[in-house]
Design an enzyme around this catalytic site. Structure first.
Site, mmCIF file in Angstrom:
data_model
loop_
_atom_site.group_PDB
_atom_site.id
_atom_site.type_symbol
_atom_site.label_atom_id
_atom_site.label_comp_id
_atom_site.label_asym_id
_atom_site.label_seq_id
_atom_site.Cartn_x
_atom_site.Cartn_y
_atom_site.Cartn_z
ATOM 1 N N THR A 125 -82.693 -5.877 -4.785
ATOM 2 C CA THR A 125 -82.375 -4.552 -5.316
ATOM 3 C C THR A 125 -80.875 -4.278 -5.181
ATOM 4 O OG1 THR A 125 -83.166 -3.706 -3.191
ATOM 5 C CG2 THR A 125 -84.604 -3.403 -5.080
ATOM 6 N N LYS A 159 -76.613 -8.786 2.650
ATOM 7 C CA LYS A 159 -78.086 -8.732 2.659
ATOM 8 C C LYS A 159 -78.535 -9.407 3.944
ATOM 9 C CE LYS A 159 -77.914 -11.056 -1.391
ATOM 10 N NZ LYS A 159 -78.725 -10.431 -2.402
ATOM 11 N N ARG A 160 -79.829 -9.358 4.271
ATOM 12 C CA ARG A 160 -80.290 -10.079 5.455
ATOM 13 C C ARG A 160 -79.886 -11.550 5.354
ATOM 14 N NH1 ARG A 160 -83.514 -7.191 9.302
ATOM 15 N NH2 ARG A 160 -83.797 -9.246 10.197
ATOM 16 N N LYS A 180 -81.827 -17.038 0.951
ATOM 17 C CA LYS A 180 -80.810 -16.242 0.252
ATOM 18 C C LYS A 180 -79.488 -17.006 0.134
ATOM 19 C CE LYS A 180 -82.778 -11.815 1.894
ATOM 20 N NZ LYS A 180 -83.149 -11.024 0.701
ATOM 21 N N HIS A 222 -94.494 -8.254 -1.842
ATOM 22 C CA HIS A 222 -93.028 -8.310 -1.865
ATOM 23 C C HIS A 222 -92.460 -9.683 -1.537
ATOM 24 C CE1 HIS A 222 -92.216 -3.947 -2.137
ATOM 25 N NE2 HIS A 222 -93.376 -3.841 -1.503
ATOM 26 N N LYS A 272 -77.693 -2.318 -7.416
ATOM 27 C CA LYS A 272 -76.691 -1.392 -6.865
ATOM 28 C C LYS A 272 -75.277 -1.821 -7.233
ATOM 29 C CE LYS A 272 -79.966 -0.626 -3.202
ATOM 30 N NZ LYS A 272 -80.487 -1.116 -1.922
#
Ligand code: OAK
Length: 833
Positions: free
Chosen positions: A678, A567-568, A573, A374, A682
């Site tokens: 992911t 998100k985290r 990111k 992952h 959504k």
């Protein structure tokens, strides 16, 4: 119930079972019964919390029946089962999901209304089951939903943490962590005090000679901790299949505490021993995409893996089959490397306990396991010091060395004289101290290795696992692009949109076959349909706006463009890129005349996400977002034109409210760093558009929905290495607009500049590893395109509808079917009702 009980007897039992409720009145009766008996309260003082408990118990009763039948059916038919081993299951709330999957939410809604409650308030009483950090844990939860909905005989195995991911509070703009004690009242778990496994740690290994003259290893001494099973029913959607998630809890073996010690007056140490044992399953490590190498973490891993394997082997043995059939009956999937010790444990069981030959055992092991990777981030790749493994699991270390020896012998044969190759692929890293490389062990012990999106699966083959592709050939490596469950992420999170979609797609069939969404495409140009669509989006935004007002006190305009990044928090990111972009937007607005400002599109920038408690830079990013928000949100000149919101304690249930309310969501990782993502799926499924980089599943989303329906920007993965090299060894000039942003921060506009100097230095002076400056210009240009596009609402809404229509591929059902076909070789168990 054992399969040996005669059918007539079983049929008689099931006829005599109490019938579950099937309508509103039946539901009400059950709620009253649970309030008055199970909870021992009167209906006169039944508050929302009691109503939640009783409603859950009523649905739980229903689930138990399907659950028992499912287990009976699976035992009786004895087909191949899938075991999904994951250290994280980020389940969120269970009640709403159970009501929808069972198909009686309307009955519950009516019944609760009769009793004086609003169903939303009752659903809102439930504490999230937050036994995960982020993407990996939520994926595991979506997979459980799909496995049950598709009738696969499957079990999840995990740890029953007493504390899930911490609750995040924002105090003076900083993240503060608060423990998440979630087990106060949890109607969704069933303790199985009769299902326990003794787990051994430490000790030593001796050799013995068996009757046949061969030697065998005996692992003795050390300490024993008991694993106790807690079962959670996993209902499939619109099917009686209800699978099991088994979570292990740790306990001192030998009961409450050591009476010997107690009687000797050594009360403290007898309690201490108990507490030490319970520590193993006490807390989820709060790191996402980062491995810290703590001893307790390794203990957790072995504890969980050993208990699960014992259980799996015990179940297999009941079938009285020979070991040669094990891999035809059992598929075990490793969710990242956290459960890799399962490979070693199964080899140990077959070798030391069952007495199989090494090669026979190893053949079974490799046919049984599959490994999903992952992440490619080096800091997340698990390695354990050899000394620690030796001390905690002496026999396992021997087996690891043997696995490595045989593996390296085959490599040596294929690549004679290539010492470097041996060093690179070895399971043992010859460093100081020596380390066990868990990913290497996982690859060697599995028959398939997969990444989670096409780009990611290509990257692991060309970077971190390149040598293994040479050793095993390319066929061992495959891709299964992630997916999400449309039940939770559309039907449950966005009931009105789901209903509107159903009205054009010929009913709810799309929830089980998401490709049916393509029937929507014809309606993208239908003005009346677009109006209904837009009206639902607006209502969802109003709901989020109310929540924002409640928790932050800030009023936001629901007509503004809602731009969301949840998100985290992680440098890769790039929430820092987003907040720098927000500052730039603010400066641009400030520089405009009043007249010009009037022409601008109002925006709300919403952020949410947790930082790992030890990740200092991520915490600084949170602080900057809050600092910027507190200045901009008070600026009367700017008013509605720009608001910046940080929503504290982002979790699954908040995601269910946020995703339906976004116009634009940000998936802006440095190309090549986000394995899949992911939440991108959504947001699109809920009728929002994406601004994103060519990374992870964004690429496949683009391919499916079309380039004109997504806002892509930034450098490509293939250019990242050269850019980083240039930063470090060539000249590195910072984007001039970004410099203005830095200047504003440094002038003290958002509080003490020193607080943010490390974030700026990371870009300016420390090589800008995440390419913030390289992508800044293209990011801002693309945001301008977003504004332009949003002005034309007709076109915007048709883009949204078209995108949803083309999202069929991203169902976790498709994903699970690919695993079942390509990796597990399992079939659904058809339910004959
Ligand atoms: C967490 C701990 C260790 C290694 C990876 C993770 C993790 O959460 N990875 C994430 O997995 C998701 C599901 O596959 C992906 O969508 C994310 O991109 C990835 O970061």
């Amino acid at each position: 119930v054992e399969a040996s009980i005669p059918e007539p007897q079983r049929a008689a039992w099931s006829r005599n079972q109490i019938q579950s409720f099937t309508d509103k009145d039946g539901f009400e009766k059950e709620v009253v019964r649970h309030v008055e008996t199970t909870l021992a309260r009167s209906m006169f003082n039944c508050d929302e919390s009691a109503a939640y408990s009783a409603t859950s118990l009523a649905f739980r009763d229903r689930l138990i029946k399907d659950w028992n039948k499912t287990q009976q059916r699976q035992t009786y038919r004895d087909t191949k089962r899938v075991y999904y081993l994951s250290l994280e299951f980020l389940m969120g709330r269970a009640l709403d999901n159970a009501m929808l999957n069972v198909g009686l939410k309307d009955a519950a809604k009516g019944g609760l209304a009769d009793l004086g409650f609003r169903i939303e308030d009752i659903i809102g009483q439930e504490h999230d089951a937050a036994l995960g950090n982020g993407g990996l844990g939520r994926l595991a939860a979506c997979f459980l939903d799909s496995l049950a909905s598709l009738n696969y005989p499957a079990w999840g195995y995990g740890l029953r943490y007493r504390y899930g991911i911490f609750k995040q509070e924002i105090i003076d703009g900083y993240q503060v962590e608060v423990p998440d004690y979630w087990l106060d009242f949890n109607p969704w778990e069933f303790p199985r005090h009769d299902v326990t496994v003794d787990i051994q740690f430490f000790g030593h290994v001796s050799k013995t000679t068996k009757d046949d003259g061969k030697t065998a290893a005996i692992w003795e001494g050390g300490e024993i901790v008991q694993a106790v099973a807690y079962d959670v029913p996993i209902p499939g959607y619109d099917t009686p299949t209800t699978n099991n998630l088994r979570l292990w809890s740790s306990k001192a073996s030998g009961g409450e505490f050591d009476f010997q010690k107690f009687n000797n007056g050594d009360y403290e140490s007898s309690v201490a021993e108990q507490q030490r044992a319970e520590t193993i399953s006490a807390v989820l490590y709060p790191n996402d995409n980062l491995e810290r190498g703590k001893e307790l973490r390794l203990k957790q891993q072995y504890f969980w893996v050993a208990a699960s394997l014992y259980d799996i082997v015990r179940r297999f043995k009941k079938s009285k089959r020979g070991w040669n059939e094990f891999a035809d009956q059992v598929a075990i999937q490793l969710n990242d490397t956290h459960p890799t010790l399962a490979i070693v444990e199964l080899q140990r069981i077959l070798l030391d306990i069952e007495g199989l030959e090494w090669d026979v055992a190893w053949d079974i092991v490799t046919k049984t396991f599959g490994y999903t990777n992952h992440t490619v981030l080096p800091e997340a790749l698990e390695k354990w010091p050899v000394g620690l493994v030796q001390y905690l699991l002496p026999r396992h270390l021997q087996i690891i060395y043997d696995i490595n020896l045989y593996f390296l012998q085959t490599v040596e044969k294929a690549f004679p004289k290539d010492r470097d190759m041996l060093t690179r692929v070895s399971i043992i890293e010859e460093s100081q101290p020596k380390m066990v490389r868990m990913a290497h062990l996982a690859i060697v012990g599995s028959h398939k290795v997969n990444g989670v999106a096409e780009l990611h699966s290509d990257l692991i083959k060309t970077t971190i696992f390149k040598d293994f592709v040479e050793v095993y050939g390319p066929d061992k490596f495959t891709n299964v692009t992630n997916g999400i469950t449309p039940r939770r992420w559309l039907h449950q999170a966005n009931p009105r949109l789901s209903e509107l979609i159903a009205s054009k797609c010929g009913g709810n069939g799309f929830l089980k076959d998401l490709t049916q969404l393509n029937r929507l495409e014809a309606h993208a140009k239908d003005a009346a349909f677009r109006r209904e669509w837009a009206e639902i989006k607006y209502a969802n935004k109003v709901r989020l706006a109310k929540h924002i007002k409640n928790v932050t006190g800030v009023t936001v305009n629901p007509a503004a463009l809602f731009d969301v990044q949840v998100k985290r928090i992680h440098e890769y990111k790039r929430q820092q890129l987003n907040i720098f972009g927000v500052i730039h937007r603010y400066l641009t607005l400030k520089g405009m005349s009043v007249e010009e400002r009037k022409k601008q599109l109002p925006r709300v920038s919403v952020f949410g996400g947790k930082a790992a408690p030890g990740y200092w830079m991520a915490k600084q990013i949170i602080h900057l977002i809050n600092a910027v928000g507190s200045v901009i949100n008070k600026d009367e000149e700017i008013g509605d034109l720009l608001k910046v919101i940080f929503l504290e304690d982002y979790n699954v249930s908040k995601a269910e409210m946020i995703c339906p309310a976004s116009d634009l969501s940000e998936h802006i990782s440095t190309a090549g760093t986000e394995a899949s993502g992911t939440s991108n799926m959504k947001f699109v499924l809920n009728g929002g558009l994406i601004i994103g980089t060519c990374d992870g599943a964004n690429i496949e989303i683009t391919r499916e929905i079309g380039e004109s329906n997504i806002f892509l920007f930034g450098n490509l993965a293939e250019d990242v290495e050269d850019l980083r090299h240039a930063h470090n060894y060539g000249s590195h000039s910072i984007d001039s607009d970004l410099e203005k942003v830095f200047g504003t921060i440094e002038s003290g506009t958002f509080g003490t500049p020193h607080d943010f100097s490390a974030m700026i230095a990371a870009v300016r002076h420390h090589g800008d590893y995440y390419l913030v400056s390289d992508d800044f210009h293209s990011y801002m240009e693309t945001h301008r395109l977003v504004d332009e596009s949003y002005r034309n609402q007709d076109e915007w809404v048709s883009k949204c509808i078209t995108s949803v229509a083309r999202m069929g591929f991203f169902s976790s059902d498709r994903c699970i079917n690919e695993y079942a076909d390509g990796i597990w070789n399992v079939e659904p168990l058809v339910v004959q009702e």
